[in-house]
Design an enzyme around this catalytic site. Structure first.
Site, PDB file in Angstrom:
ATOM      1  CG  ASP A 181     -21.284  26.555 -75.657  1.00  0.00           C
ATOM      2  OD1 ASP A 181     -22.389  25.990 -75.632  1.00  0.00           O
ATOM      3  OD2 ASP A 181     -21.155  27.800 -75.648  1.00  0.00           O
ATOM      4  CD  GLU A 186      -0.958  16.136 -74.460  1.00  0.00           C
ATOM      5  OE1 GLU A 186      -1.353  16.355 -73.290  1.00  0.00           O
ATOM      6  OE2 GLU A 186      -0.570  17.037 -75.221  1.00  0.00           O
TER       7      GLU A 186
HETATM    8  O1  TEU Z   1     -25.874  27.116 -77.453  1.00  0.00           O
HETATM    9  C1  TEU Z   1     -25.561  27.559 -78.734  1.00  0.00           C
HETATM   10  C2  TEU Z   1     -26.688  28.117 -79.520  1.00  0.00           C
HETATM   11  O2  TEU Z   1     -26.442  28.834 -80.469  1.00  0.00           O
HETATM   12  C3  TEU Z   1     -28.107  27.836 -79.230  1.00  0.00           C
HETATM   13  O3  TEU Z   1     -28.406  26.763 -78.499  1.00  0.00           O
HETATM   14  C4  TEU Z   1     -28.779  29.035 -78.739  1.00  0.00           C
HETATM   15  O4  TEU Z   1     -29.062  28.927 -77.384  1.00  0.00           O
HETATM   16  C5  TEU Z   1     -30.059  29.161 -79.483  1.00  0.00           C
HETATM   17  O5  TEU Z   1     -29.732  29.197 -80.825  1.00  0.00           O
HETATM   18  C6  TEU Z   1     -30.776  30.424 -79.144  1.00  0.00           C
HETATM   19  O6  TEU Z   1     -31.726  30.651 -80.124  1.00  0.00           O
HETATM   20  C7  TEU Z   1     -24.868  26.964 -76.527  1.00  0.00           C
HETATM   21  C8  TEU Z   1     -25.445  26.495 -75.217  1.00  0.00           C
HETATM   22  O7  TEU Z   1     -25.994  25.227 -75.391  1.00  0.00           O
HETATM   23  C9  TEU Z   1     -26.427  27.502 -74.734  1.00  0.00           C
HETATM   24  O8  TEU Z   1     -27.081  27.103 -73.581  1.00  0.00           O
HETATM   25  C10 TEU Z   1     -25.665  28.794 -74.511  1.00  0.00           C
HETATM   26  O9  TEU Z   1     -26.584  29.805 -74.190  1.00  0.00           O
HETATM   27  C11 TEU Z   1     -24.878  29.221 -75.734  1.00  0.00           C
HETATM   28  O10 TEU Z   1     -24.150  28.161 -76.310  1.00  0.00           O
HETATM   29  C12 TEU Z   1     -23.868  30.282 -75.374  1.00  0.00           C
HETATM   30  O11 TEU Z   1     -22.827  29.725 -74.643  1.00  0.00           O
END
Ligand code: TEU
Length: 563
Positions: free
Chosen positions: A220, A270
């Site tokens: 993420d 690993e």
């Molecule tokens: O998303 C990262 C992210 O920056 C975008 O998908 C964000 O939700 C979007 O730019 C909003 O405008 C990841 C995950 O996929 C998302 O669901 C999470 O909310 C985010 O990270 C935080 O963990």
């Protein structure tokens, strides 16, 4: 050679494909949003046993792997991306033993399992953050996060102009006057990746899940862990959408990240076979994107450029060419290409592709789907065509649950039922991402259309039953049947090269490419039927008869076989 000739592709069955160490290079990965997939215990929330009970459905669909978005303990301030324990299962979704059973059943079907790793932040209820709040400024407990004093005579101003992705400042003040950084919701404090303890904790977390048999990881916001926290903090008011593209931004896509991922690769290696990983980053796609996919790093990175493109022939061609060229600059021996049309973060492509290119999909959702009204049939036709195009490209493809049902975005969720923190932080001005996260319809009727025994955690609109799996299984022209046919053919046809050849057409608006083995895809972006070129039509996105005499309708695609 005929299409069914076993010599054409010796590894057509999933068992042989999954036996290859680099199975992920051309895999079709299906993203499961566990809370919205299937509810086994009637609490309205999807769970691991619900998913487990539906594995035969995924087996028949013909995918290679499932990627589970977070199922870890979480107060659900951001759909589970606010984690309070990275090494357990949320009790509402099951137990570690349920997880083990799921992995075991998936593996028995030769389906791989990928889990989400969320290293940028934790939940505010994570024991580390509680300890940090109970500890003094400057303490080791605070050093796990990013605490700073504020600006202004009384420290009443945030330490910098950094913005949260979900709206407003990225800084939140605590009782003793210090501020902590949260690039997402206030409930998601950012971890301090300059702290060696944090680095070690995540290496061990990767091992924890790899030891349980997990085949890979989706990382993420992989581009935001490393930050330049030197004082004075530099100005950065633009999030990750406009970057210097040289690694010098204080918050995103910094060069030091690559050292972190090289240390992760050592952990992946690993294991036998080595675990795979795919980076999520939202920087504009460029040759820097593919740095993350180098063989000594994560191996693969999401390329979201197709997902960001409107329905426009030239944009699609440009995006495909750019991605292939950017990929070639860094990752030839690495991850291969990835393509994505839908995720849990964007409006579903069956609605999005019906929008005029001037309308931002997120704005359309914020208008509750009213500005403009869209032609849903058009969206569905284009979605089917775009999907066939994506599945004919070299590399791997990531699908989001429900796209195989042709589900449109649920743009009219009542605002008081919306759960996305984006809506809360923007006072409803940005409605957010719930419209693609509505629980799946398995049956045409019932309390939650077969999702579970009770109503689901996000409301399902009454029309959702029309898209039920049950109904689509008996309709030869359904989205589900098209996806099944496409995946089955793709497994017979997909080859490992990372280029394609564009073929020209006399007609404007025709997108036509050919793979080295003679697999071709033609998409009609024009408003007139196009005569089919030579070759054997093997799949049409609108399910019209396959005969070579039938021209290709507007907003549809065809696969041709011309070895
Ligand atoms: O998303 C990262 C992210 O920056 C975008 O998908 C964000 O939700 C979007 O730019 C909003 O405008 C990841 C995950 O996929 C998302 O669901 C999470 O909310 C985010 O990270 C935080 O963990």
């Amino acid at each position: 050679m005929s299409l069914t000739d076993p010599d054409l592709h010796p590894q057509v069955d999933r068992q042989s494909r999954s036996a290859r160490a680099d199975w992920w290079r051309d895999a079709v990965v299906y993203q499961v949003y566990p809370r919205s997939f299937a509810d086994s215990d009637g609490d309205g929330i999807g769970d691991l046993q619900g998913l487990r009970s539906r594995l035969p459905y995924l087996d028949a669909l013909g995918i290679d792997a499932i990627w589970l978005t977070p199922f870890y303990p979480s107060p659900l301030a951001d759909g589970g991306y606010d984690i309070s324990d990275h090494r357990d299962v949320d009790p509402r979704l099951g137990t570690l033993s349920d997880f083990d059973q799921l992995v075991s059943d998936a593996h028995a079907l030769h389906l791989k399992v990928i889990v989400d790793i969320v290293p940028n932040h934790t939940s505010v209820v994570h024991p580390w953050f509680r300890e940090a709040l109970d500890s003094a400024p400057g303490s080791p407990a605070r050093d796990r996060y990013i605490f700073r004093n504020g600006r202004g005579p009384h420290g009443e101003l945030p330490p910098s102009d950094w913005k949260s992705h979900f709206g407003g400042s990225a800084w939140q003040r605590v009782e003793d006057g210090q501020w902590y950084l949260h690039l997402f919701d206030t409930a998601q404090p950012d971890l301090n990746w300059q702290n060696p303890g944090i680095r070690q904790y995540f290496l061990d977390t990767l091992r924890f899940w790899a030891d349980r048999g997990v085949d890979g990881f989706r990382v993420d916001v992989a581009h935001s862990l490393a930050k330049d926290l030197s004082e004075p903090l530099r100005s950065q008011p633009t999030l990750d959408r406009q970057l210097p593209m040289d690694g010098s931004d204080p918050l995103y896509d910094r060069n030091e990240l690559h050292d972190i991922y090289r240390s992760w690769r050592a952990v992946f290696d690993e294991y036998e076979p080595p675990r795979m990983a795919v980076a999520e980053l939202w920087t504009p796609t460029s040759s820097r994107t593919y740095l993350y996919a180098r063989p000594d790093e994560l191996g693969q990175v999401f390329d979201f450029s197709l997902l960001n493109a409107p329905w426009d022939r030239n944009r699609f061609v440009e995006v495909i060419n750019t991605s292939i060229a950017d990929h070639a600059s860094h990752a030839q021996d690495g991850g291969g290409l990835t393509w994505v049309l839908s995720t849990h973060d964007v409006p579903r492509h069956a609605s999005r592709l019906a929008l005029p290119s001037a309308v931002a999909p997120i704005d359309w959702v914020s208008s509750h789907g009213l500005q403009p009204l869209i032609d849903e049939d058009l969206g569905r036709r284009r979605a089917h065509a775009a999907t066939l195009m994506m599945l004919a490209l070299p590399g791997s493809a990531y699908l989001f649950q429900g796209e195989e049902l042709g589900l449109p975005e649920v743009a009219d969720i009542p605002i008081d039922a919306v759960q996305d923190p984006i809506a809360h932080r923007t006072g409803g001005a940005v409605k957010g991402r719930d419209g693609c996260r509505v629980p799946l319809p398995w049956q045409s009727d019932g309390a939650s259309f077969g999702f579970g025994e009770q109503q689901s955690w996000l409301p399902q609109p009454p029309w959702l039953g029309r898209y039920a799996v049950q109904a689509q299984l008996v309709d030869g022209r359904s989205s589900l049947q098209l996806y099944r046919a496409a995946l089955s053919l793709r497994h017979a046809l997909q080859t490992r090269e990372t280029h394609l050849v564009w073929l020209s057409q006399d007609v404007d608006g025709a997108l036509h490419f050919r793979r080295t083995n003679g697999w071709e895809c033609l998409v009609n972006f024009s408003n007139k039927p196009i005569p089919l070129p030579p070759g054997q039509p093997i799949l049409r996105s609108d399910c019209t008869p396959l005969g070579p005499g039938t021209p290709l309708n507007p907003d549809t695609a065809v696969w041709l076989w011309r070895p």
